[in-house]
Write a protein that holds these residues in place. Structure first.
Motif, short mmCIF file in Angstrom:
data_model
loop_
_atom_site.label_atom_id
_atom_site.label_comp_id
_atom_site.label_asym_id
_atom_site.label_seq_id
_atom_site.Cartn_x
_atom_site.Cartn_y
_atom_site.Cartn_z
N ARG A 61 -34.55 -72.30 24.27
CA ARG A 61 -35.00 -70.90 25.34
C ARG A 61 -34.56 -71.39 26.57
O ARG A 61 -34.93 -72.35 27.22
CB ARG A 61 -36.32 -70.88 24.84
CG ARG A 61 -36.89 -70.28 23.82
CD ARG A 61 -38.31 -70.70 23.51
NE ARG A 61 -39.07 -70.32 24.38
CZ ARG A 61 -39.87 -71.11 25.32
NH1 ARG A 61 -39.95 -72.37 25.19
NH2 ARG A 61 -40.69 -70.64 26.08
N GLU A 93 -34.59 -66.46 29.05
CA GLU A 93 -35.30 -66.39 27.67
C GLU A 93 -36.89 -66.48 27.88
O GLU A 93 -37.69 -65.67 27.65
CB GLU A 93 -34.99 -66.94 26.59
CG GLU A 93 -33.44 -66.84 26.16
CD GLU A 93 -33.17 -68.05 24.94
OE1 GLU A 93 -33.16 -67.53 23.86
OE2 GLU A 93 -32.49 -68.90 25.68
N GLU A 122 -40.16 -63.74 28.15
CA GLU A 122 -41.41 -63.97 27.55
C GLU A 122 -42.75 -64.19 28.56
O GLU A 122 -43.65 -63.66 27.84
CB GLU A 122 -41.39 -65.23 26.70
CG GLU A 122 -40.18 -65.28 25.42
CD GLU A 122 -39.97 -66.66 25.05
OE1 GLU A 122 -40.77 -67.76 25.42
OE2 GLU A 122 -39.13 -66.89 24.14
#
Length: 352
Positions: free
Chosen positions: A11, A15, A19
């Motif tokens: 990640r 990314e 999140e």
């Protein structure tokens, strides 16, 4: 822009930001000076060569407290600074060692490796030679970061929009995610005349993945401006204040004056070695973080003066539970202030 293409991390920065909020520990200069491994004044990160084990432990301490990013300690590790120190021959080893120490911790902890470039201290838009010198310093540092597997590059503490844009341009050529943050001094504008929100918008439009403010201002003299940045920009926004109690009359930590013991600090100026009385407590950091997050900020950190317990409070304010949260305060267990004392009808607290 590609995200985390140079490494095996699962990640990358974008990314993680998609999140939820990301936390990045900064402030290595002050932390290592406090520990006795770096000289105040020159602030050159020779610790990465002289005591790599100490640098590694600092990375681990901040990761334990909640940092998602290992920022390689290359701040002031520039050709200009090393030339002043008479140690230009150590320039590349210093940068590469800093990156390798940070990379080791990043790969062992599922955190990101960030290269770092900063204000050059030579940039003058009216002087082509100084512009070229600054560009060359950025180019070599970003090149080394890319070669050492950086997942991203942080470009920070810029007073000139033009210098920040130049740094961003070099990062983009390496196809790395870029976090670019401006320093807000006493004046509410950059040295080339932009308001801070306008400067951040220009950087976002030029391709920065994260824009915002770092250093100089404490939480309460940064908050309103970072809210304006959030309103001006559509992407990810960074708030990385110094954890000091700056105020309207003394809006930066360099401007702070100690009115209690002015004769006990050099020239009456607490910066940089007598700022202890001005340090924010963990609850102030928590309050700032919560307010900034509610305003839409999603990239957080603390700059000069950052300490692990303060960073932990920042992470916890975002709903995180880093490993260090195992040891967060719980006064219910205290012998004098806790429930046990109340259960036997003793109020030691009233006597203290």
């Amino acid at each position: 822009m590609a995200d985390s293409q140079n490494t095996g991390t699962t990640r990358g920065l974008l990314e993680r930001l998609n999140e939820g909020p990301v936390v990045c520990a900064e402030g290595y200069l002050f932390e290592l000076e406090r520990r006795g491994y770096l000289q105040a004044g020159s602030f050159v990160p020779e610790v990465v060569l002289d005591h790599p084990e100490v640098m590694e432990q600092v990375h681990r301490d901040f990761t334990h407290a909640g940092s998602d990013i290992q920022q390689a300690f290359t701040y002031n590790g520039t050709r200009e600074k090393m030339r002043i120190m008479g140690k230009e021959d150590k320039l590349e080893p210093l940068n590469r060692n800093a990156l390798r120490i940070a990379r080791k911790v990043a790969r062992e902890t599922d955190t990101l490796l960030a290269g770092n470039i900063c204000n050059s201290n030579v940039y003058d838009p009216e002087n082509p030679d100084s512009v070229r010198e600054a560009r060359e310093m950025f180019e070599e540092q970003v090149q080394w970061a890319a070669e050492e597997g950086a997942d991203m590059v942080i470009a920070e503490t810029y007073s000139w929009t033009g210098e920040a844009k130049m740094a961003l341009d070099i990062i983009k050529k390496h196809n790395l995610p870029a976090v670019v943050t401006m320093a807000m001094h006493r004046a509410p504008h950059t040295r080339d005349g932009d308001t801070l929100p306008d400067a951040c918008k220009k950087l976002e439009d030029a391709g920065a993945d994260v824009v915002g403010l770092n250093c100089m201002r404490g939480p309460w003299t940064m908050l309103e401006t970072i809210k304006e940045v959030r309103q001006k920009c559509s992407g990810h926004v960074a708030a990385v204040p110094v954890p000091y109690r700056t105020n309207e009359e003394e809006p930066t930590f360099m401007a702070l004056r100690d009115h209690v013991c002015p004769h006990h600090v050099p020239e009456g100026r607490p910066f940089p070695t007598a700022l202890d009385p001005f340090l924010c407590n963990r609850y102030e950091v928590e309050d700032f973080t919560r307010q900034a997050h509610e305003a839409g900020v999603d990239y957080f950190g603390l700059c000069c003066g950052c300490q692990p317990h303060l960073l932990r409070s920042m992470a916890e304010a975002l709903g995180r539970r880093p490993e260090a949260s195992k040891y967060s305060p719980d006064m219910s267990k205290h012998a004098w202030f806790g429930q046990a004392a109340r259960d036997i009808n003793k109020s030691f607290a009233d006597e203290l």
